[in-house]
Design a protein around this motif. Structure first.
Motif, PDB file in Angstrom:
ATOM      1  N   GLN A   1      -0.508  28.733 -15.945  1.00 47.74           N
ATOM      2  CA  GLN A   1      -1.143  28.093 -14.629  1.00 47.74           C
ATOM      3  C   GLN A   1      -1.101  26.527 -14.652  1.00 47.74           C
ATOM      4  O   GLN A   1      -1.395  25.762 -15.747  1.00 47.74           O
ATOM      5  CB  GLN A   1      -2.398  28.642 -14.557  1.00 47.74           C
ATOM      6  CG  GLN A   1      -3.183  28.242 -13.106  1.00 47.74           C
ATOM      7  CD  GLN A   1      -4.589  28.398 -13.015  1.00 47.74           C
ATOM      8  OE1 GLN A   1      -5.419  28.791 -14.170  1.00 47.74           O
ATOM      9  NE2 GLN A   1      -5.205  28.722 -11.935  1.00 47.74           N
ATOM     10  N   ARG A  27       3.861  21.893 -14.836  1.00 51.29           N
ATOM     11  CA  ARG A  27       5.307  21.313 -14.337  1.00 51.29           C
ATOM     12  C   ARG A  27       4.846  20.125 -13.413  1.00 51.29           C
ATOM     13  O   ARG A  27       3.483  19.827 -13.017  1.00 51.29           O
ATOM     14  CB  ARG A  27       5.515  22.486 -13.195  1.00 51.29           C
ATOM     15  CG  ARG A  27       5.870  23.839 -13.726  1.00 51.29           C
ATOM     16  CD  ARG A  27       6.321  24.894 -12.772  1.00 51.29           C
ATOM     17  NE  ARG A  27       7.564  24.275 -12.200  1.00 51.29           N
ATOM     18  CZ  ARG A  27       8.430  25.047 -11.352  1.00 51.29           C
ATOM     19  NH1 ARG A  27       7.816  26.126 -10.811  1.00 51.29           N
ATOM     20  NH2 ARG A  27       9.499  24.633 -10.999  1.00 51.29           N
ATOM     21  N   SER A  31       7.511  19.230  -7.988  1.00 54.43           N
ATOM     22  CA  SER A  31       7.892  20.638  -7.731  1.00 54.43           C
ATOM     23  C   SER A  31       7.099  21.421  -6.503  1.00 54.43           C
ATOM     24  O   SER A  31       7.061  22.343  -6.216  1.00 54.43           O
ATOM     25  CB  SER A  31       7.614  21.755  -8.993  1.00 54.43           C
ATOM     26  OG  SER A  31       8.695  21.285 -10.082  1.00 54.43           O
ATOM     27  N   TYR A  32       5.792  20.782  -6.115  1.00 51.99           N
ATOM     28  CA  TYR A  32       5.021  21.131  -5.208  1.00 51.99           C
ATOM     29  C   TYR A  32       4.802  20.204  -4.066  1.00 51.99           C
ATOM     30  O   TYR A  32       4.910  18.608  -4.241  1.00 51.99           O
ATOM     31  CB  TYR A  32       3.803  21.239  -5.959  1.00 51.99           C
ATOM     32  CG  TYR A  32       3.699  22.050  -7.086  1.00 51.99           C
ATOM     33  CD1 TYR A  32       3.772  23.483  -7.006  1.00 51.99           C
ATOM     34  CD2 TYR A  32       3.861  21.577  -8.499  1.00 51.99           C
ATOM     35  CE1 TYR A  32       3.948  24.281  -8.245  1.00 51.99           C
ATOM     36  CE2 TYR A  32       3.812  22.215  -9.686  1.00 51.99           C
ATOM     37  CZ  TYR A  32       3.918  23.658  -9.371  1.00 51.99           C
ATOM     38  OH  TYR A  32       3.833  24.394 -10.732  1.00 51.99           O
ATOM     39  N   LYS A  53       7.059  17.190  -0.503  1.00 56.14           N
ATOM     40  CA  LYS A  53       7.902  16.977  -1.727  1.00 56.14           C
ATOM     41  C   LYS A  53       8.809  15.824  -1.382  1.00 56.14           C
ATOM     42  O   LYS A  53       9.089  15.118  -2.115  1.00 56.14           O
ATOM     43  CB  LYS A  53       8.765  18.193  -2.374  1.00 56.14           C
ATOM     44  CG  LYS A  53       7.838  19.229  -2.852  1.00 56.14           C
ATOM     45  CD  LYS A  53       9.099  20.336  -3.605  1.00 56.14           C
ATOM     46  CE  LYS A  53       9.600  21.042  -2.709  1.00 56.14           C
ATOM     47  NZ  LYS A  53      10.477  21.936  -3.570  1.00 56.14           N
ATOM     48  N   GLY A  97      -1.984  21.943  -5.323  1.00 59.31           N
ATOM     49  CA  GLY A  97      -0.422  22.015  -5.102  1.00 59.31           C
ATOM     50  C   GLY A  97      -0.035  23.352  -4.513  1.00 59.31           C
ATOM     51  O   GLY A  97      -0.708  24.468  -4.672  1.00 59.31           O
ATOM     52  N   ARG A  98       0.947  23.079  -3.859  1.00 61.85           N
ATOM     53  CA  ARG A  98       1.566  24.198  -3.159  1.00 61.85           C
ATOM     54  C   ARG A  98       3.196  24.405  -3.525  1.00 61.85           C
ATOM     55  O   ARG A  98       3.847  23.372  -2.977  1.00 61.85           O
ATOM     56  CB  ARG A  98       1.681  24.349  -1.589  1.00 61.85           C
ATOM     57  CG  ARG A  98       1.882  25.405  -0.937  1.00 61.85           C
ATOM     58  CD  ARG A  98       1.873  25.022   0.792  1.00 61.85           C
ATOM     59  NE  ARG A  98       3.334  24.463   1.036  1.00 61.85           N
ATOM     60  CZ  ARG A  98       3.435  23.863   2.119  1.00 61.85           C
ATOM     61  NH1 ARG A  98       2.517  23.889   3.269  1.00 61.85           N
ATOM     62  NH2 ARG A  98       4.669  23.090   2.456  1.00 61.85           N
ATOM     63  N   ALA A  99       3.366  25.415  -4.265  1.00 65.06           N
ATOM     64  CA  ALA A  99       4.641  25.986  -4.767  1.00 65.06           C
ATOM     65  C   ALA A  99       5.578  26.270  -3.424  1.00 65.06           C
ATOM     66  O   ALA A  99       5.131  26.537  -2.494  1.00 65.06           O
ATOM     67  CB  ALA A  99       4.657  26.903  -5.801  1.00 65.06           C
ATOM     68  N   ASP A 100       6.835  26.116  -3.719  1.00 63.74           N
ATOM     69  CA  ASP A 100       7.595  26.659  -2.602  1.00 63.74           C
ATOM     70  C   ASP A 100       7.533  28.259  -2.346  1.00 63.74           C
ATOM     71  O   ASP A 100       7.731  28.595  -1.382  1.00 63.74           O
ATOM     72  CB  ASP A 100       9.257  26.551  -3.006  1.00 63.74           C
ATOM     73  CG  ASP A 100       9.689  25.085  -3.169  1.00 63.74           C
ATOM     74  OD1 ASP A 100      10.749  24.852  -3.865  1.00 63.74           O
ATOM     75  OD2 ASP A 100       8.800  24.081  -2.747  1.00 63.74           O
ATOM     76  N   THR A 101       6.884  28.871  -3.342  1.00 61.49           N
ATOM     77  CA  THR A 101       6.699  30.143  -2.930  1.00 61.49           C
ATOM     78  C   THR A 101       5.141  30.334  -2.296  1.00 61.49           C
ATOM     79  O   THR A 101       4.930  31.474  -1.813  1.00 61.49           O
ATOM     80  CB  THR A 101       6.242  31.004  -4.358  1.00 61.49           C
ATOM     81  OG1 THR A 101       5.510  30.373  -5.248  1.00 61.49           O
ATOM     82  CG2 THR A 101       7.665  31.116  -4.992  1.00 61.49           C
ATOM     83  N   TYR A 102       4.570  29.601  -1.877  1.00 60.81           N
ATOM     84  CA  TYR A 102       3.499  29.219  -1.129  1.00 60.81           C
ATOM     85  C   TYR A 102       2.168  29.965  -2.097  1.00 60.81           C
ATOM     86  O   TYR A 102       1.161  30.286  -1.752  1.00 60.81           O
ATOM     87  CB  TYR A 102       3.436  29.896   0.067  1.00 60.81           C
ATOM     88  CG  TYR A 102       3.924  28.979   1.167  1.00 60.81           C
ATOM     89  CD1 TYR A 102       5.345  29.054   1.290  1.00 60.81           C
ATOM     90  CD2 TYR A 102       3.136  28.212   1.860  1.00 60.81           C
ATOM     91  CE1 TYR A 102       5.753  27.915   2.244  1.00 60.81           C
ATOM     92  CE2 TYR A 102       3.615  27.418   3.077  1.00 60.81           C
ATOM     93  CZ  TYR A 102       4.905  27.333   3.054  1.00 60.81           C
ATOM     94  OH  TYR A 102       5.482  26.460   4.017  1.00 60.81           O
ATOM     95  N   TYR A 104      -0.592  28.646  -4.434  1.00 62.63           N
ATOM     96  CA  TYR A 104      -1.434  27.441  -4.472  1.00 62.63           C
ATOM     97  C   TYR A 104      -2.219  27.439  -5.997  1.00 62.63           C
ATOM     98  O   TYR A 104      -2.651  28.341  -6.557  1.00 62.63           O
ATOM     99  CB  TYR A 104      -2.614  27.501  -3.411  1.00 62.63           C
ATOM    100  CG  TYR A 104      -2.068  27.325  -1.996  1.00 62.63           C
ATOM    101  CD1 TYR A 104      -2.332  26.055  -1.513  1.00 62.63           C
ATOM    102  CD2 TYR A 104      -1.566  28.266  -1.331  1.00 62.63           C
ATOM    103  CE1 TYR A 104      -1.759  25.807  -0.207  1.00 62.63           C
ATOM    104  CE2 TYR A 104      -0.915  28.251   0.048  1.00 62.63           C
ATOM    105  CZ  TYR A 104      -0.919  26.755   0.384  1.00 62.63           C
ATOM    106  OH  TYR A 104      -0.727  26.742   1.907  1.00 62.63           O
TER     107      TYR A 104
END
Length: 116
Positions: A1, A27, A31-32, A53, A97-102, A104
């Motif tokens: 995480q 990371r 990335s976010y 980004k 942070g929000r990843a490309d996969t959404y 959080y």
């Protein structure tokens, strides 16, 4: 995480300024999408703003023109510069942070209190 840690909260007079910082482990911030939410007692959590980004940003109408989100991907930091603070800005502020996969990732929050 991914772990996010906020700092910079505190007590400030109306009209003053604060700068919140958020640092990430894991990371890179690159990335976010990175942003800030806030939650006042008895109220729903509210999106303050987001930095995509690309570096582009969106802000809530309530803070637009007063708050600025900046990011430094090389340092894995994101900041929220808050100017012309109002009592209604009083809340716990959360970095996310929000990843490309959404998916959080959330910080634990820092208290901002604006007096008068």
């Amino acid at each position: 995480q991914v772990q996010l840690v906020e700092s910079g909260g505190g007590l400030v007079q109306a009209g003053g300024s604060l700068r919140l910082s958020c640092a990430a482990s894991g990371r890179t911030f690159g990335s976010y999408a990175m942003g800030w939410y806030r939650q006042a007692p008895g109220k729903q959590r509210e999106l303050v703003g987001i930095s995509f980004k690309s570096g582009g940003t969106n802000y809530a109408d309530s803070v637009k023109g007063r708050f600025t989100i900046s990011r430094d991907n090389a340092k894995n930091t994101v900041t929220l510069q808050m100017n012309s603070l109002k009592p209604e800005d009083t809340a716990v502020y959360y970095c996310y942070g929000r990843a490309d996969t959404y998916v959080y990732f959330w910080g634990t929050g820092t208290q901002v209190t604006v007096s008068s």
